[in-house]
Design an enzyme around this catalytic site. Sequence first.
Site, mmCIF file in Angstrom:
data_model
loop_
_atom_site.group_PDB
_atom_site.id
_atom_site.type_symbol
_atom_site.label_atom_id
_atom_site.label_comp_id
_atom_site.label_asym_id
_atom_site.label_seq_id
_atom_site.Cartn_x
_atom_site.Cartn_y
_atom_site.Cartn_z
ATOM 1 N N THR A 253 0.807 -1.226 0.000
ATOM 2 C CA THR A 253 0.000 0.000 0.000
ATOM 3 C C THR A 253 0.841 1.277 0.000
ATOM 4 O OG1 THR A 253 -1.692 -1.206 1.179
ATOM 5 C CG2 THR A 253 -1.931 1.136 1.218
ATOM 6 N N ASP B 130 -9.171 -9.430 2.201
ATOM 7 C CA ASP B 130 -9.521 -8.635 3.389
ATOM 8 C C ASP B 130 -10.892 -9.023 3.953
ATOM 9 O OD1 ASP B 130 -7.210 -7.271 3.697
ATOM 10 O OD2 ASP B 130 -7.950 -5.310 3.072
ATOM 11 N N SER C 55 -11.678 -2.457 5.173
ATOM 12 C CA SER C 55 -10.310 -1.929 5.053
ATOM 13 C C SER C 55 -9.869 -1.265 6.352
ATOM 14 C CB SER C 55 -10.297 -0.899 3.922
ATOM 15 O OG SER C 55 -9.098 -0.169 3.936
ATOM 16 N N SER C 56 -8.555 -1.015 6.443
ATOM 17 C CA SER C 56 -8.032 -0.236 7.579
ATOM 18 C C SER C 56 -7.431 1.075 7.109
ATOM 19 C CB SER C 56 -6.939 -1.034 8.295
ATOM 20 O OG SER C 56 -7.463 -2.208 8.804
ATOM 21 N N GLY D 126 0.178 -0.311 5.674
ATOM 22 C CA GLY D 126 0.470 -1.229 6.782
ATOM 23 C C GLY D 126 -0.652 -2.174 7.146
ATOM 24 N N GLY D 127 -1.668 -2.306 6.282
ATOM 25 C CA GLY D 127 -2.768 -3.224 6.590
ATOM 26 C C GLY D 127 -3.440 -2.829 7.891
#
Length: 555
Positions: free
Chosen positions: A383, A423, A448-449, A470-471
Amino acid sequence: MKKKIKNLFTLILLFLFIILKNNLVLADQIENYIEPEKQSNFDYGKSKRRSSETQIIVTANDYASEVGEKILDKGGNVADATVAIQLTLGLVEPQSSGIGGGTFITYYDNTKKKVFFYDGREKAPQNINQNIFLKNDGSKKKFFDAAVGGQSVGVPGTLEAIFKFHSDYGILKWKDIIEPVIDLAEKGFHPPPRLLNALNKDKFLFNINKNFLFNGVTNNPKKKIFNHEYSKTLKKISKDYRVFYEGSIARNITKKVGEYKNNNSLSESDLKNFSIKKKDALCFLLPSKVKICGPNLPSSGTICIVQVLKIIDYIKKNKEIELSDILDILDFVYYLREQFLADDTFVRVNIEKLTNIDFLIEGFSKYKAKKKSFLAEEILNSTSHFSVVDKFNNVVSVTSSIESTFGSRLFVNGFFLNNQLTDFSFKSINKNKSLIKNRVQGGKKPLSSMSPLIIFDPDNKFLMSIGSPGGKAIISYVSRVLIDYFYLNKTLATSIKSPNYIKINGLVFLEDNSLKTELNLKSKVTSLTSGIAIIVKKKEKFYGFADHRRDGTVR
Ligand code: GLU
Protein backbone atom coordinates in the site's frame (compact mmCIF):
# COMPACT_ATOMS: atom_id res chain seq x y z
CA MET A 1 -2.79 -42.82 44.18
CA LYS A 2 0.77 -42.31 42.90
CA LYS A 3 -0.38 -43.34 39.41
CA LYS A 4 -3.25 -40.85 39.52
CA ILE A 5 -0.88 -37.99 40.43
CA LYS A 6 1.46 -39.03 37.65
CA ASN A 7 -1.39 -39.04 35.12
CA LEU A 8 -2.57 -35.65 36.27
CA PHE A 9 0.95 -34.30 36.02
CA THR A 10 1.26 -35.65 32.44
CA LEU A 11 -2.08 -34.07 31.54
CA ILE A 12 -1.01 -30.68 32.88
CA LEU A 13 2.26 -30.89 30.96
CA LEU A 14 0.39 -31.77 27.77
CA PHE A 15 -2.01 -28.88 28.31
CA LEU A 16 0.84 -26.41 28.87
CA PHE A 17 2.63 -27.71 25.78
CA ILE A 18 -0.46 -27.21 23.58
CA ILE A 19 -0.97 -23.63 24.85
CA LEU A 20 2.69 -22.75 24.34
CA LYS A 21 2.75 -24.31 20.87
CA ASN A 22 -0.41 -22.48 19.76
CA ASN A 23 0.98 -19.18 20.97
CA LEU A 24 4.24 -19.70 19.13
CA VAL A 25 2.44 -20.62 15.89
CA LEU A 26 0.21 -17.58 16.25
CA ALA A 27 3.16 -15.26 16.91
CA ASP A 28 5.04 -16.69 13.94
CA GLN A 29 2.05 -16.30 11.66
CA ILE A 30 1.56 -12.66 12.56
CA GLU A 31 5.23 -11.91 12.26
CA ASN A 32 5.30 -13.29 8.74
CA TYR A 33 2.52 -11.00 7.81
CA ILE A 34 4.03 -8.00 9.52
CA GLU A 35 7.35 -8.25 7.78
CA PRO A 36 6.96 -8.67 4.05
CA GLU A 37 9.31 -5.77 3.29
CA LYS A 38 12.22 -4.45 5.33
CA GLN A 39 12.60 -0.74 5.82
CA SER A 40 14.70 1.23 3.35
CA ASN A 41 16.64 4.37 4.11
CA PHE A 42 17.58 5.28 0.57
CA ASP A 43 17.71 9.03 0.16
CA TYR A 44 16.95 10.38 -3.29
CA GLY A 45 18.85 13.52 -2.40
CA LYS A 46 15.54 15.05 -1.40
CA SER A 47 14.54 15.70 2.13
CA LYS A 48 12.15 13.71 4.25
CA ARG A 49 11.14 17.09 5.75
CA ARG A 50 10.32 20.35 4.11
CA SER A 51 8.27 23.45 4.74
CA SER A 52 6.47 25.79 2.39
CA GLU A 53 4.08 28.70 2.53
CA THR A 54 2.18 27.80 -0.62
CA GLN A 55 2.02 24.16 -1.68
CA ILE A 56 3.42 20.87 -0.43
CA ILE A 57 3.51 17.23 -1.53
CA VAL A 58 4.44 14.07 0.39
CA THR A 59 4.42 10.75 -1.45
CA ALA A 60 6.08 7.33 -1.09
CA ASN A 61 8.42 7.88 -4.02
CA ASP A 62 10.30 10.88 -5.40
CA TYR A 63 9.29 10.25 -9.02
CA ALA A 64 5.70 10.66 -7.86
CA SER A 65 6.45 13.71 -5.69
CA GLU A 66 8.21 15.31 -8.66
CA VAL A 67 5.34 14.70 -11.10
CA GLY A 68 2.91 16.08 -8.52
CA GLU A 69 5.05 19.18 -8.08
CA LYS A 70 5.15 19.79 -11.84
CA ILE A 71 1.38 19.57 -12.06
CA LEU A 72 0.95 22.10 -9.23
CA ASP A 73 3.57 24.38 -10.81
CA LYS A 74 1.62 24.27 -14.08
CA GLY A 75 -1.38 25.72 -12.26
CA GLY A 76 -3.07 22.45 -11.32
CA ASN A 77 -4.75 21.73 -7.99
CA VAL A 78 -4.81 18.74 -5.65
CA ALA A 79 -7.29 16.84 -7.86
CA ASP A 80 -4.95 17.16 -10.84
CA ALA A 81 -1.94 16.23 -8.73
CA THR A 82 -3.75 13.16 -7.33
CA VAL A 83 -4.22 11.74 -10.84
CA ALA A 84 -0.59 12.27 -11.81
CA ILE A 85 0.82 11.01 -8.50
CA GLN A 86 -1.35 7.87 -8.41
CA LEU A 87 -0.59 6.93 -12.02
CA THR A 88 3.15 7.46 -11.36
CA LEU A 89 3.06 5.33 -8.21
CA GLY A 90 1.50 2.55 -10.29
CA LEU A 91 4.59 2.72 -12.49
CA VAL A 92 7.45 3.12 -9.99
CA GLU A 93 5.91 1.49 -6.91
CA PRO A 94 3.80 -1.17 -8.69
CA GLN A 95 4.13 -3.61 -5.78
CA SER A 96 2.02 -1.31 -3.58
CA SER A 97 -0.71 0.45 -5.52
CA GLY A 98 -2.02 1.15 -8.99
CA ILE A 99 -5.03 1.08 -11.29
CA GLY A 100 -5.40 -2.65 -10.60
CA GLY A 101 -6.24 -1.84 -6.97
CA GLY A 102 -8.42 0.32 -4.73
CA THR A 103 -8.17 3.77 -3.14
CA PHE A 104 -9.72 6.01 -0.52
CA ILE A 105 -9.46 9.75 -1.22
CA THR A 106 -10.26 12.28 1.53
CA TYR A 107 -10.57 15.81 0.17
CA TYR A 108 -10.87 19.17 1.89
CA ASP A 109 -12.52 21.71 -0.36
CA ASN A 110 -11.18 25.01 0.96
CA THR A 111 -13.72 27.09 -0.98
CA LYS A 112 -16.74 25.33 0.51
CA LYS A 113 -14.89 24.46 3.77
CA LYS A 114 -16.23 20.90 3.47
CA VAL A 115 -14.61 17.46 3.60
CA PHE A 116 -15.58 14.70 1.15
CA PHE A 117 -14.37 11.22 0.38
CA TYR A 118 -14.29 8.98 -2.65
CA ASP A 119 -14.62 5.27 -1.98
CA GLY A 120 -12.59 3.52 -4.67
CA ARG A 121 -12.46 0.27 -2.67
CA GLU A 122 -12.59 -2.94 -4.71
CA LYS A 123 -15.87 -4.83 -4.95
CA ALA A 124 -16.44 -8.59 -4.92
CA PRO A 125 -17.84 -10.04 -8.15
CA GLN A 126 -21.63 -10.31 -8.07
CA ASN A 127 -21.58 -14.11 -8.42
CA ILE A 128 -18.74 -14.86 -6.05
CA ASN A 129 -18.80 -18.16 -4.20
CA GLN A 130 -18.93 -17.32 -0.49
CA ASN A 131 -16.68 -20.28 0.34
CA ILE A 132 -13.96 -19.12 -2.04
CA PHE A 133 -11.36 -18.93 0.73
CA LEU A 134 -12.21 -22.27 2.34
CA LYS A 135 -10.69 -25.66 1.65
CA ASN A 136 -12.91 -28.64 0.82
CA ASP A 137 -12.93 -29.68 4.48
CA GLY A 138 -14.29 -26.26 5.48
CA SER A 139 -11.08 -24.99 7.06
CA LYS A 140 -9.49 -21.69 6.01
CA LYS A 141 -7.03 -21.62 3.10
CA LYS A 142 -3.51 -20.45 3.92
CA PHE A 143 -3.14 -16.74 3.21
CA PHE A 144 -0.93 -16.99 0.12
CA ASP A 145 -2.97 -19.91 -1.31
CA ALA A 146 -5.89 -17.51 -1.27
CA ALA A 147 -4.08 -14.32 -2.28
CA VAL A 148 -2.01 -15.48 -5.24
CA GLY A 149 -3.94 -16.03 -8.47
CA GLY A 150 -7.37 -15.01 -9.71
CA GLN A 151 -9.63 -15.79 -6.80
CA SER A 152 -8.67 -12.80 -4.65
CA VAL A 153 -9.14 -10.12 -7.34
CA GLY A 154 -11.86 -7.54 -6.66
CA VAL A 155 -13.16 -5.03 -9.23
CA PRO A 156 -10.46 -2.33 -9.16
CA GLY A 157 -11.71 1.07 -8.03
CA THR A 158 -8.65 3.33 -8.15
CA LEU A 159 -9.12 4.61 -11.70
CA GLU A 160 -12.82 5.30 -11.20
CA ALA A 161 -12.01 7.21 -7.97
CA ILE A 162 -9.28 9.43 -9.43
CA PHE A 163 -11.36 10.03 -12.57
CA LYS A 164 -14.43 11.10 -10.57
CA PHE A 165 -12.33 13.28 -8.26
CA HIS A 166 -10.75 14.94 -11.28
CA SER A 167 -14.03 15.45 -13.11
CA ASP A 168 -15.55 17.04 -9.97
CA TYR A 169 -12.61 19.32 -9.15
CA GLY A 170 -9.73 19.20 -11.66
CA ILE A 171 -8.51 22.30 -13.49
CA LEU A 172 -6.07 20.84 -16.00
CA LYS A 173 -7.15 18.55 -18.82
CA TRP A 174 -7.22 14.80 -17.99
CA LYS A 175 -5.08 14.06 -21.04
CA ASP A 176 -2.46 16.69 -20.17
CA ILE A 177 -2.08 15.33 -16.65
CA ILE A 178 -1.46 11.80 -17.86
CA GLU A 179 1.10 12.82 -20.47
CA PRO A 180 4.12 13.17 -18.13
CA VAL A 181 3.43 9.70 -16.73
CA ILE A 182 3.32 8.20 -20.24
CA ASP A 183 6.61 9.96 -20.86
CA LEU A 184 8.20 8.45 -17.75
CA ALA A 185 6.98 4.95 -18.65
CA GLU A 186 8.55 5.31 -22.10
CA LYS A 187 11.78 7.06 -21.10
CA GLY A 188 12.25 4.60 -18.26
CA PHE A 189 12.90 4.87 -14.53
CA HIS A 190 15.55 3.50 -12.20
CA PRO A 191 14.07 0.80 -9.98
CA PRO A 192 13.57 2.28 -6.51
CA PRO A 193 15.06 0.35 -3.55
CA ARG A 194 11.74 -0.91 -2.25
CA LEU A 195 10.77 -2.31 -5.64
CA LEU A 196 14.14 -4.08 -5.90
CA ASN A 197 13.73 -5.42 -2.40
CA ALA A 198 10.24 -6.69 -3.14
CA LEU A 199 11.31 -8.30 -6.43
CA ASN A 200 14.17 -10.02 -4.66
CA LYS A 201 11.98 -11.47 -1.99
CA ASP A 202 8.83 -12.55 -3.81
CA LYS A 203 8.32 -16.29 -4.06
CA PHE A 204 5.42 -16.34 -6.53
CA LEU A 205 5.90 -13.55 -9.05
CA PHE A 206 8.31 -15.15 -11.49
CA ASN A 207 6.53 -18.51 -11.51
CA ILE A 208 3.28 -16.93 -12.55
CA ASN A 209 4.67 -14.38 -15.01
CA LYS A 210 6.95 -15.71 -17.72
CA ASN A 211 8.65 -13.27 -20.21
CA PHE A 212 8.02 -10.64 -17.65
CA LEU A 213 8.91 -6.93 -17.51
CA PHE A 214 10.75 -7.45 -14.23
CA ASN A 215 12.90 -10.43 -15.30
CA GLY A 216 16.55 -9.76 -14.57
CA VAL A 217 15.90 -6.37 -12.96
CA THR A 218 17.47 -7.33 -9.65
CA ASN A 219 20.67 -8.51 -11.38
CA ASN A 220 20.95 -5.13 -13.05
CA PRO A 221 19.61 -2.65 -10.53
CA LYS A 222 21.23 0.36 -12.24
CA LYS A 223 19.41 -0.31 -15.52
CA LYS A 224 16.24 1.59 -16.30
CA ILE A 225 12.86 -0.14 -16.52
CA PHE A 226 10.69 0.70 -19.54
CA ASN A 227 7.05 -0.24 -19.02
CA HIS A 228 5.74 0.12 -22.59
CA GLU A 229 2.59 -1.89 -21.85
CA TYR A 230 1.71 0.59 -19.11
CA SER A 231 2.31 3.53 -21.43
CA LYS A 232 -0.07 1.95 -24.01
CA THR A 233 -2.66 1.48 -21.27
CA LEU A 234 -2.30 5.10 -20.17
CA LYS A 235 -2.63 6.35 -23.74
CA LYS A 236 -5.95 4.50 -24.04
CA ILE A 237 -7.11 5.74 -20.64
CA SER A 238 -6.18 9.32 -21.47
CA LYS A 239 -8.54 9.16 -24.48
CA ASP A 240 -11.37 7.46 -22.60
CA TYR A 241 -10.97 5.93 -19.15
CA ARG A 242 -14.01 3.67 -19.70
CA VAL A 243 -11.79 1.38 -21.78
CA PHE A 244 -10.67 0.07 -18.40
CA TYR A 245 -14.21 -0.78 -17.32
CA GLU A 246 -15.92 -1.77 -20.55
CA GLY A 247 -13.32 -2.02 -23.32
CA SER A 248 -10.22 -3.99 -24.23
CA ILE A 249 -8.61 -3.59 -20.79
CA ALA A 250 -11.74 -4.89 -19.04
CA ARG A 251 -11.64 -7.93 -21.31
CA ASN A 252 -7.97 -8.52 -20.57
CA ILE A 253 -8.55 -8.28 -16.82
CA THR A 254 -11.36 -10.85 -16.77
CA LYS A 255 -9.41 -13.13 -19.11
CA LYS A 256 -6.33 -13.00 -16.87
CA VAL A 257 -8.35 -13.71 -13.74
CA GLY A 258 -10.02 -16.65 -15.51
CA GLU A 259 -6.68 -18.11 -16.58
CA TYR A 260 -5.35 -18.23 -13.05
CA LYS A 261 -8.18 -20.14 -11.42
CA ASN A 262 -9.93 -20.39 -9.14
CA ASN A 263 -13.61 -20.09 -8.61
CA ASN A 264 -13.54 -16.30 -9.01
CA SER A 265 -16.44 -15.28 -11.21
CA LEU A 266 -15.20 -11.76 -12.04
CA SER A 267 -17.10 -10.83 -15.18
CA GLU A 268 -17.13 -7.99 -17.68
CA SER A 269 -20.45 -6.81 -16.26
CA ASP A 270 -18.86 -6.52 -12.78
CA LEU A 271 -16.36 -4.09 -14.26
CA LYS A 272 -18.94 -2.26 -16.35
CA ASN A 273 -21.25 -1.70 -13.40
CA PHE A 274 -18.60 -0.35 -11.06
CA SER A 275 -19.22 3.28 -10.30
CA ILE A 276 -18.76 5.60 -7.35
CA LYS A 277 -19.88 9.02 -6.20
CA LYS A 278 -18.47 11.70 -3.94
CA LYS A 279 -19.70 11.34 -0.34
CA ASP A 280 -19.47 13.45 2.81
CA ALA A 281 -16.49 12.43 4.90
CA LEU A 282 -17.03 10.89 8.32
CA CYS A 283 -16.07 13.56 10.88
CA PHE A 284 -15.82 13.41 14.69
CA LEU A 285 -15.26 16.17 17.19
CA LEU A 286 -12.94 15.08 20.01
CA PRO A 287 -13.42 16.54 23.52
CA SER A 288 -10.49 18.86 22.78
CA LYS A 289 -12.58 20.24 19.87
CA VAL A 290 -10.10 18.87 17.36
CA LYS A 291 -12.08 17.49 14.38
CA ILE A 292 -10.99 14.29 12.65
CA CYS A 293 -12.31 13.48 9.16
CA GLY A 294 -11.75 10.50 6.91
CA PRO A 295 -13.45 7.80 4.89
CA ASN A 296 -16.51 5.99 6.21
CA LEU A 297 -17.08 2.24 5.82
CA PRO A 298 -15.98 0.04 4.12
CA SER A 299 -12.86 1.49 5.72
CA SER A 300 -12.66 0.98 9.45
CA GLY A 301 -9.74 3.42 9.72
CA THR A 302 -11.48 6.64 10.77
CA ILE A 303 -13.84 4.88 13.21
CA CYS A 304 -11.09 2.84 14.89
CA ILE A 305 -8.65 5.74 15.27
CA VAL A 306 -11.39 7.92 16.76
CA GLN A 307 -12.27 5.10 19.20
CA VAL A 308 -8.61 4.93 20.29
CA LEU A 309 -8.32 8.70 20.78
CA LYS A 310 -11.60 8.97 22.68
CA ILE A 311 -10.57 6.29 25.18
CA ILE A 312 -7.11 7.85 25.59
CA ASP A 313 -8.72 11.22 26.17
CA TYR A 314 -10.95 9.75 28.88
CA ILE A 315 -8.19 7.86 30.68
CA LYS A 316 -5.84 10.83 30.51
CA LYS A 317 -8.14 12.76 32.84
CA ASN A 318 -7.31 10.43 35.72
CA LYS A 319 -3.80 9.18 35.07
CA GLU A 320 -0.68 9.46 32.95
CA ILE A 321 -0.96 7.43 29.77
CA GLU A 322 1.43 4.48 29.67
CA LEU A 323 2.40 2.32 26.75
CA SER A 324 0.58 -0.65 28.25
CA ASP A 325 -2.67 1.41 28.30
CA ILE A 326 -2.27 2.30 24.63
CA LEU A 327 -1.60 -1.32 23.69
CA ASP A 328 -4.68 -2.55 25.54
CA ILE A 329 -6.81 0.13 23.88
CA LEU A 330 -5.53 -0.88 20.45
CA ASP A 331 -6.24 -4.55 21.17
CA PHE A 332 -9.76 -3.68 22.31
CA VAL A 333 -10.43 -1.52 19.25
CA TYR A 334 -9.21 -4.30 16.92
CA TYR A 335 -11.62 -6.61 18.71
CA LEU A 336 -14.52 -4.20 18.13
CA ARG A 337 -13.47 -3.91 14.49
CA GLU A 338 -13.59 -7.67 14.09
CA GLN A 339 -16.99 -7.96 15.74
CA PHE A 340 -18.92 -5.02 14.36
CA LEU A 341 -17.44 -3.45 11.24
CA ALA A 342 -18.02 -4.32 7.59
CA ASP A 343 -19.40 -2.82 4.36
CA ASP A 344 -22.53 -1.07 5.68
CA THR A 345 -24.43 -1.44 2.44
CA PHE A 346 -24.67 -5.12 3.42
CA VAL A 347 -24.75 -5.17 7.20
CA ARG A 348 -26.10 -2.82 9.83
CA VAL A 349 -23.39 -0.91 11.67
CA ASN A 350 -24.26 1.53 14.45
CA ILE A 351 -21.36 3.97 14.18
CA GLU A 352 -22.85 6.39 16.66
CA LYS A 353 -23.00 3.72 19.36
CA LEU A 354 -19.57 2.33 18.50
CA THR A 355 -17.97 5.73 18.98
CA ASN A 356 -19.98 6.72 22.05
CA ILE A 357 -17.68 7.26 25.03
CA ASP A 358 -19.92 5.43 27.55
CA PHE A 359 -20.10 2.38 25.28
CA LEU A 360 -16.34 2.48 24.75
CA ILE A 361 -15.41 2.85 28.42
CA GLU A 362 -17.81 0.15 29.56
CA GLY A 363 -16.59 -2.24 26.86
CA PHE A 364 -12.95 -1.46 27.59
CA SER A 365 -13.26 -2.22 31.30
CA LYS A 366 -14.97 -5.54 30.48
CA TYR A 367 -12.22 -6.33 28.01
CA LYS A 368 -9.57 -5.58 30.63
CA ALA A 369 -11.25 -7.77 33.20
CA LYS A 370 -11.42 -10.73 30.82
CA LYS A 371 -8.01 -10.25 29.18
CA LYS A 372 -9.26 -12.34 26.33
CA SER A 373 -7.02 -13.28 23.48
CA PHE A 374 -8.44 -13.56 20.00
CA LEU A 375 -7.31 -15.47 16.98
CA ALA A 376 -4.99 -13.51 14.72
CA GLU A 377 -5.54 -12.73 11.08
CA GLU A 378 -3.32 -11.25 8.47
CA ILE A 379 -1.48 -7.99 8.90
CA LEU A 380 0.03 -7.04 5.60
CA ASN A 381 2.46 -4.45 4.62
CA SER A 382 2.06 -3.01 1.17
CA THR A 383 0.00 0.00 0.00
CA SER A 384 0.91 3.69 -0.40
CA HIS A 385 -0.14 6.94 1.22
CA PHE A 386 0.26 10.46 -0.16
CA SER A 387 -0.93 13.93 0.65
CA VAL A 388 -0.96 17.29 -1.16
CA VAL A 389 -1.85 20.89 -0.34
CA ASP A 390 -2.25 23.27 -3.30
CA LYS A 391 -1.95 27.03 -3.51
CA PHE A 392 -5.73 27.31 -3.05
CA ASN A 393 -5.24 25.55 0.30
CA ASN A 394 -7.28 22.54 -0.78
CA VAL A 395 -5.99 19.35 0.85
CA VAL A 396 -6.02 15.74 -0.27
CA SER A 397 -5.11 12.65 1.77
CA VAL A 398 -5.01 9.42 -0.24
CA THR A 399 -4.33 5.79 0.68
CA SER A 400 -4.13 3.40 -2.22
CA SER A 401 -3.48 -0.31 -2.32
CA ILE A 402 -3.29 -3.56 -4.25
CA GLU A 403 -3.23 -5.26 -0.78
CA SER A 404 -0.31 -7.70 -0.50
CA THR A 405 3.07 -6.92 -2.15
CA PHE A 406 2.36 -7.30 -5.92
CA GLY A 407 -1.29 -8.06 -5.05
CA SER A 408 -2.53 -11.26 -6.70
CA ARG A 409 0.77 -11.30 -8.68
CA LEU A 410 -1.32 -11.25 -11.89
CA PHE A 411 0.17 -8.69 -14.28
CA VAL A 412 -1.96 -7.39 -17.11
CA ASN A 413 -1.44 -4.49 -19.54
CA GLY A 414 1.47 -3.15 -17.46
CA PHE A 415 -0.05 -3.22 -13.96
CA PHE A 416 -0.79 -5.68 -11.15
CA LEU A 417 -4.24 -6.87 -10.16
CA ASN A 418 -5.13 -6.62 -6.46
CA ASN A 419 -5.76 -9.42 -3.97
CA GLN A 420 -8.07 -7.19 -1.93
CA LEU A 421 -10.78 -9.84 -1.47
CA THR A 422 -8.56 -11.54 1.12
CA ASP A 423 -9.52 -8.64 3.39
CA PHE A 424 -12.85 -10.43 3.80
CA SER A 425 -13.14 -12.91 6.65
CA PHE A 426 -12.31 -16.29 5.12
CA LYS A 427 -15.06 -17.92 7.17
CA SER A 428 -18.71 -16.82 7.12
CA ILE A 429 -19.72 -18.21 10.48
CA ASN A 430 -18.27 -17.67 13.93
CA LYS A 431 -17.51 -20.37 16.47
CA ASN A 432 -20.75 -19.39 18.22
CA LYS A 433 -22.62 -20.00 14.90
CA SER A 434 -23.40 -16.34 14.23
CA LEU A 435 -22.75 -14.80 10.82
CA ILE A 436 -19.51 -12.83 10.50
CA LYS A 437 -20.23 -9.29 9.32
CA ASN A 438 -17.19 -9.02 7.06
CA ARG A 439 -17.94 -12.30 5.26
CA VAL A 440 -17.67 -12.80 1.51
CA GLN A 441 -20.80 -11.68 -0.37
CA GLY A 442 -21.37 -10.80 -4.04
CA GLY A 443 -21.07 -7.06 -4.75
CA LYS A 444 -19.74 -6.33 -1.24
CA LYS A 445 -16.54 -4.45 -0.40
CA PRO A 446 -14.04 -6.03 2.03
CA LEU A 447 -13.38 -4.16 5.27
CA SER A 448 -10.31 -1.93 5.05
CA SER A 449 -8.03 -0.24 7.58
CA MET A 450 -6.91 2.55 5.31
CA SER A 451 -6.99 5.88 7.13
CA PRO A 452 -6.36 8.93 4.96
CA LEU A 453 -7.29 11.53 7.58
CA ILE A 454 -7.66 15.30 7.50
CA ILE A 455 -7.71 16.99 10.90
CA PHE A 456 -8.92 20.46 11.92
CA ASP A 457 -8.02 22.61 14.92
CA PRO A 458 -10.60 23.88 17.45
CA ASP A 459 -11.19 26.93 15.20
CA ASN A 460 -12.12 24.50 12.41
CA LYS A 461 -9.02 25.45 10.41
CA PHE A 462 -6.93 22.82 8.60
CA LEU A 463 -4.33 21.41 10.98
CA MET A 464 -3.00 18.13 9.61
CA SER A 465 -3.23 15.47 6.98
CA ILE A 466 -1.97 12.00 7.88
CA GLY A 467 -2.04 8.37 6.74
CA SER A 468 0.10 5.27 6.24
CA PRO A 469 0.26 1.87 4.58
CA GLY A 470 0.47 -1.23 6.78
CA GLY A 471 -2.77 -3.22 6.59
CA LYS A 472 -4.47 -3.51 9.97
CA ALA A 473 -1.37 -1.98 11.54
CA ILE A 474 -2.29 1.34 9.83
CA ILE A 475 -4.69 1.95 12.73
CA SER A 476 -1.83 1.55 15.23
CA TYR A 477 0.70 3.58 13.22
CA VAL A 478 -1.59 6.57 12.72
CA SER A 479 -2.98 6.39 16.27
CA ARG A 480 0.56 6.34 17.68
CA VAL A 481 1.53 9.61 15.98
CA LEU A 482 -1.74 11.30 16.95
CA ILE A 483 -1.41 10.15 20.59
CA ASP A 484 2.22 11.39 20.65
CA TYR A 485 1.21 14.75 19.21
CA PHE A 486 -2.07 15.46 20.97
CA TYR A 487 -1.55 13.75 24.34
CA LEU A 488 2.17 13.19 24.96
CA ASN A 489 3.65 16.53 23.82
CA LYS A 490 5.94 15.01 21.20
CA THR A 491 6.73 16.89 18.02
CA LEU A 492 5.74 15.26 14.74
CA ALA A 493 9.38 15.14 13.66
CA THR A 494 10.24 13.10 16.76
CA SER A 495 7.12 11.01 16.65
CA ILE A 496 7.46 9.84 13.05
CA LYS A 497 10.90 8.45 13.90
CA SER A 498 9.82 6.83 17.15
CA PRO A 499 9.30 3.06 17.21
CA ASN A 500 5.97 1.57 16.19
CA TYR A 501 3.92 -0.86 18.25
CA ILE A 502 0.77 -2.88 17.89
CA LYS A 503 -1.36 -5.13 20.05
CA ILE A 504 -3.82 -7.32 18.23
CA ASN A 505 -5.51 -10.55 19.23
CA GLY A 506 -3.78 -10.30 22.59
CA LEU A 507 -0.28 -10.30 21.12
CA VAL A 508 2.18 -7.42 21.46
CA PHE A 509 4.66 -6.49 18.73
CA LEU A 510 7.27 -3.76 19.16
CA GLU A 511 9.55 -2.23 16.57
CA ASP A 512 12.35 -1.56 18.97
CA ASN A 513 13.93 -3.09 22.06
CA SER A 514 13.82 0.30 23.77
CA LEU A 515 10.06 -0.06 24.21
CA LYS A 516 10.54 -3.29 26.13
CA THR A 517 11.85 -1.43 29.15
CA GLU A 518 8.54 0.45 29.41
CA LEU A 519 6.55 -2.76 29.47
CA ASN A 520 5.96 -5.58 31.82
CA LEU A 521 4.36 -7.73 29.12
CA LYS A 522 5.31 -10.61 26.88
CA SER A 523 6.18 -9.03 23.54
CA LYS A 524 8.08 -9.67 20.36
CA VAL A 525 10.39 -7.23 18.60
CA THR A 526 9.86 -7.15 14.85
CA SER A 527 10.04 -4.67 11.99
CA LEU A 528 6.87 -2.62 11.68
CA THR A 529 7.39 -0.78 8.41
CA SER A 530 4.97 2.13 8.44
CA GLY A 531 5.01 4.67 5.62
CA ILE A 532 3.55 7.64 7.42
CA ALA A 533 3.08 10.85 5.44
CA ILE A 534 2.14 14.03 7.28
CA ILE A 535 1.40 17.60 6.33
CA VAL A 536 0.83 19.95 9.24
CA LYS A 537 0.01 23.65 9.23
CA LYS A 538 1.60 25.94 11.79
CA LYS A 539 1.46 29.73 11.74
CA GLU A 540 0.46 29.91 8.06
CA LYS A 541 3.23 27.53 7.01
CA PHE A 542 2.95 23.92 5.85
CA TYR A 543 5.42 21.30 7.06
CA GLY A 544 5.71 17.91 5.34
CA PHE A 545 7.20 14.71 6.79
CA ALA A 546 7.90 11.42 5.03
CA ASP A 547 8.56 8.22 6.95
CA HIS A 548 12.27 7.26 7.09
CA ARG A 549 11.25 3.60 6.85
CA ARG A 550 10.31 3.88 3.17
CA ASP A 551 11.39 5.70 -0.01
CA GLY A 552 9.06 8.70 0.40
CA THR A 553 9.98 12.36 -0.12
CA VAL A 554 8.53 15.80 0.49
CA ARG A 555 8.49 18.48 -2.22
N1 GLU B 1 -5.65 -4.27 2.42
C1 GLU B 1 -5.33 -3.35 3.45
C2 GLU B 1 -6.54 -2.56 3.85
O1 GLU B 1 -7.26 -2.10 3.03
C3 GLU B 1 -4.23 -2.44 3.06
C4 GLU B 1 -2.98 -3.21 2.85
C5 GLU B 1 -1.79 -2.55 3.42
O2 GLU B 1 -1.83 -1.43 3.89
O3 GLU B 1 -0.75 -3.20 3.38
O4 GLU B 1 -6.78 -2.38 4.99
